[in-house]
Design a protein around this motif. Structure first.
Motif, short mmCIF file in Angstrom:
data_model
loop_
_atom_site.label_atom_id
_atom_site.label_comp_id
_atom_site.label_asym_id
_atom_site.label_seq_id
_atom_site.Cartn_x
_atom_site.Cartn_y
_atom_site.Cartn_z
N LEU A 242 0.84 -1.20 0.00
CA LEU A 242 0.00 0.00 0.00
C LEU A 242 0.87 1.25 0.00
CD1 LEU A 242 -2.72 1.44 0.18
CD2 LEU A 242 -2.60 1.19 2.67
N GLN A 243 1.90 1.25 0.80
CA GLN A 243 2.82 2.39 0.85
C GLN A 243 3.44 2.63 -0.52
OE1 GLN A 243 5.93 2.07 3.78
NE2 GLN A 243 7.22 3.54 2.72
N ARG A 244 3.90 1.56 -1.17
CA ARG A 244 4.52 1.67 -2.49
C ARG A 244 3.52 2.22 -3.51
NH1 ARG A 244 4.37 -0.07 -7.05
NH2 ARG A 244 2.86 -1.70 -6.66
N GLN A 245 2.30 1.72 -3.49
CA GLN A 245 1.28 2.17 -4.43
C GLN A 245 0.96 3.65 -4.22
OE1 GLN A 245 -1.92 -0.55 -3.51
NE2 GLN A 245 -1.59 -1.72 -5.39
N ILE A 246 0.80 4.06 -2.99
CA ILE A 246 0.48 5.46 -2.71
C ILE A 246 1.61 6.37 -3.15
CG2 ILE A 246 0.09 7.14 -0.87
CD1 ILE A 246 -1.49 4.91 0.61
N ASP A 247 2.85 6.00 -2.82
CA ASP A 247 4.00 6.80 -3.24
C ASP A 247 4.07 6.93 -4.76
OD1 ASP A 247 4.75 7.22 -0.61
OD2 ASP A 247 6.28 5.64 -0.61
N LEU B 198 1.55 6.62 -6.94
CA LEU B 198 0.44 7.43 -7.42
C LEU B 198 0.68 8.91 -7.18
CD1 LEU B 198 -2.58 5.19 -6.42
CD2 LEU B 198 -1.72 5.65 -8.72
N ILE B 199 1.29 9.24 -6.07
CA ILE B 199 1.61 10.66 -5.79
C ILE B 199 2.58 11.18 -6.84
CG2 ILE B 199 2.77 12.23 -4.19
CD1 ILE B 199 1.54 10.53 -1.91
N GLN B 200 3.56 10.36 -7.20
CA GLN B 200 4.53 10.77 -8.23
C GLN B 200 3.87 10.97 -9.59
OE1 GLN B 200 7.67 11.81 -7.73
NE2 GLN B 200 7.04 11.55 -5.60
N GLU B 201 2.77 10.27 -9.84
CA GLU B 201 2.08 10.37 -11.12
C GLU B 201 1.10 11.56 -11.20
OE1 GLU B 201 0.24 6.57 -11.69
OE2 GLU B 201 2.18 5.53 -11.83
N LEU B 202 0.86 12.23 -10.09
CA LEU B 202 -0.02 13.40 -10.11
C LEU B 202 0.60 14.49 -10.97
CD1 LEU B 202 -0.98 13.66 -6.32
CD2 LEU B 202 -2.49 12.96 -8.19
N PRO B 203 -0.21 15.35 -11.59
CA PRO B 203 0.36 16.49 -12.32
C PRO B 203 1.27 17.30 -11.39
CG PRO B 203 -2.00 16.29 -12.74
CD PRO B 203 -1.66 15.30 -11.65
N VAL C 57 -5.85 19.78 -3.42
CA VAL C 57 -5.77 18.69 -2.45
C VAL C 57 -6.98 17.77 -2.62
CG1 VAL C 57 -5.84 18.09 0.02
CG2 VAL C 57 -4.35 19.96 -0.79
N TYR C 58 -8.17 18.36 -2.76
CA TYR C 58 -9.38 17.57 -2.94
C TYR C 58 -9.28 16.70 -4.19
CZ TYR C 58 -14.26 16.41 -3.83
OH TYR C 58 -15.42 15.73 -4.08
N ARG C 59 -8.84 17.31 -5.28
CA ARG C 59 -8.71 16.57 -6.55
C ARG C 59 -7.67 15.46 -6.43
NH1 ARG C 59 -10.35 13.82 -10.20
NH2 ARG C 59 -9.50 14.03 -12.27
N SER C 60 -6.57 15.73 -5.73
CA SER C 60 -5.52 14.72 -5.52
C SER C 60 -6.10 13.51 -4.79
CB SER C 60 -4.37 15.29 -4.70
OG SER C 60 -3.75 16.36 -5.35
N LEU C 61 -6.87 13.77 -3.73
CA LEU C 61 -7.47 12.68 -2.98
C LEU C 61 -8.44 11.87 -3.84
CD1 LEU C 61 -8.04 14.42 0.45
CD2 LEU C 61 -6.42 12.59 -0.05
N GLN C 62 -9.19 12.56 -4.70
CA GLN C 62 -10.11 11.86 -5.60
C GLN C 62 -9.34 10.93 -6.54
OE1 GLN C 62 -12.30 15.10 -7.51
NE2 GLN C 62 -14.17 14.34 -6.56
N ILE C 63 -8.25 11.44 -7.10
CA ILE C 63 -7.44 10.64 -8.01
C ILE C 63 -6.87 9.42 -7.29
CG2 ILE C 63 -5.26 10.63 -9.32
CD1 ILE C 63 -5.93 13.59 -10.07
N LEU C 64 -6.34 9.65 -6.09
CA LEU C 64 -5.76 8.52 -5.33
C LEU C 64 -6.83 7.48 -5.01
CD1 LEU C 64 -3.35 10.39 -2.92
CD2 LEU C 64 -2.74 9.05 -4.92
N THR D 117 -9.60 6.83 -6.61
CA THR D 117 -10.01 6.14 -7.83
C THR D 117 -8.96 5.13 -8.27
OG1 THR D 117 -11.26 8.08 -8.55
CG2 THR D 117 -10.67 6.49 -10.25
N ARG D 118 -7.71 5.53 -8.26
CA ARG D 118 -6.64 4.66 -8.76
C ARG D 118 -6.29 3.53 -7.80
NH1 ARG D 118 -2.72 9.13 -11.61
NH2 ARG D 118 -4.23 9.76 -13.19
N LEU D 119 -6.47 3.73 -6.51
CA LEU D 119 -6.17 2.65 -5.57
C LEU D 119 -7.27 1.59 -5.54
CD1 LEU D 119 -4.54 4.40 -2.50
CD2 LEU D 119 -3.52 2.64 -3.91
#
Length: 197
Positions: free
Chosen positions: A123-128, A130-135, A170-177, A179-181
């Protein structure tokens, strides 16, 4: 005069704001053991849990005149304990230990096991990742908010953008995370995003 034991939580908070020590004592007696049990569920060490609950009550007494409880007192207290417990873990653990403890707490598992450890690391690896993939700009705002724990105002000033833009990023980032997780145990992503990043 009505004894404090029969007061509602709202009446106790109002009395406390006027410096009523008996109202404080009633809140303490009403919630101490429940808050201690809740803190123990997060950090699993009795002495540290007791310190956290004590810290909360000391803070409440010191800030009694300006204390603002928007919702139910119990909600305020439990949220405060969760915040203090998380801060305690942050100070005493590495990032991976922190994620691992979160996984155990959410799963209701008392002792670490190999499978849970692997799930936590994954989970930690996936979250890290996905954060790197954010605009780029969104990632910058998200990291300042969740990893550096800057307020929206501080981020807005640092990046020369509005607080509303920060809030939306921040809200949009959380939505993306989210959805992708994909599906996760109830509350784990929001809890992790709010407290770990």
């Amino acid at each position: 005069m009505t004894p404090h034991g029969s007061y509602t939580d709202e009446q106790l908070v109002a009395s406390l704001a006027n410096g009523d020590a008996a109202a404080f004592t009633e809140i303490y007696e009403r919630y101490w053991s429940r808050l201690l049990a809740y803190a123990m569920g997060v950090i699993r060490q009795q002495s540290d849990a007791e310190d956290i609950v004590q810290e909360l009550f000391v803070s409440i007494w010191r800030r009694r005149r300006e204390l603002h409880v928007e919702r139910a007192l119990s909600t305020y207290l439990y949220n405060s304990i969760r915040y203090l417990a998380i801060r305690h873990i942050e100070k005493s653990s590495t990032y991976s230990d922190y994620l691992q403890r979160l996984g155990f707490w959410i799963a209701g598992v008392g002792a670490p096991d190999v499978e849970a450890d692997l799930r936590g690391r994954e989970l930690q690896r996936q979250i890290d990742q996905l954060i790197q993939e954010l605009p780029e700009k969104m990632r910058e705002v998200f990291v300042l908010s969740r990893r550096q724990h800057l307020s929206y105002k501080e981020i807005a000033e640092r990046l020369s953008i509005s607080e509303e833009t920060v809030r939306k990023q921040v809200y949009r980032s959380l939505q993306i995370l989210r959805t992708r997780l994909g599906p996760l145990p109830h509350g784990i992503l929001i809890f992790a995003a709010v407290h770990f990043f």
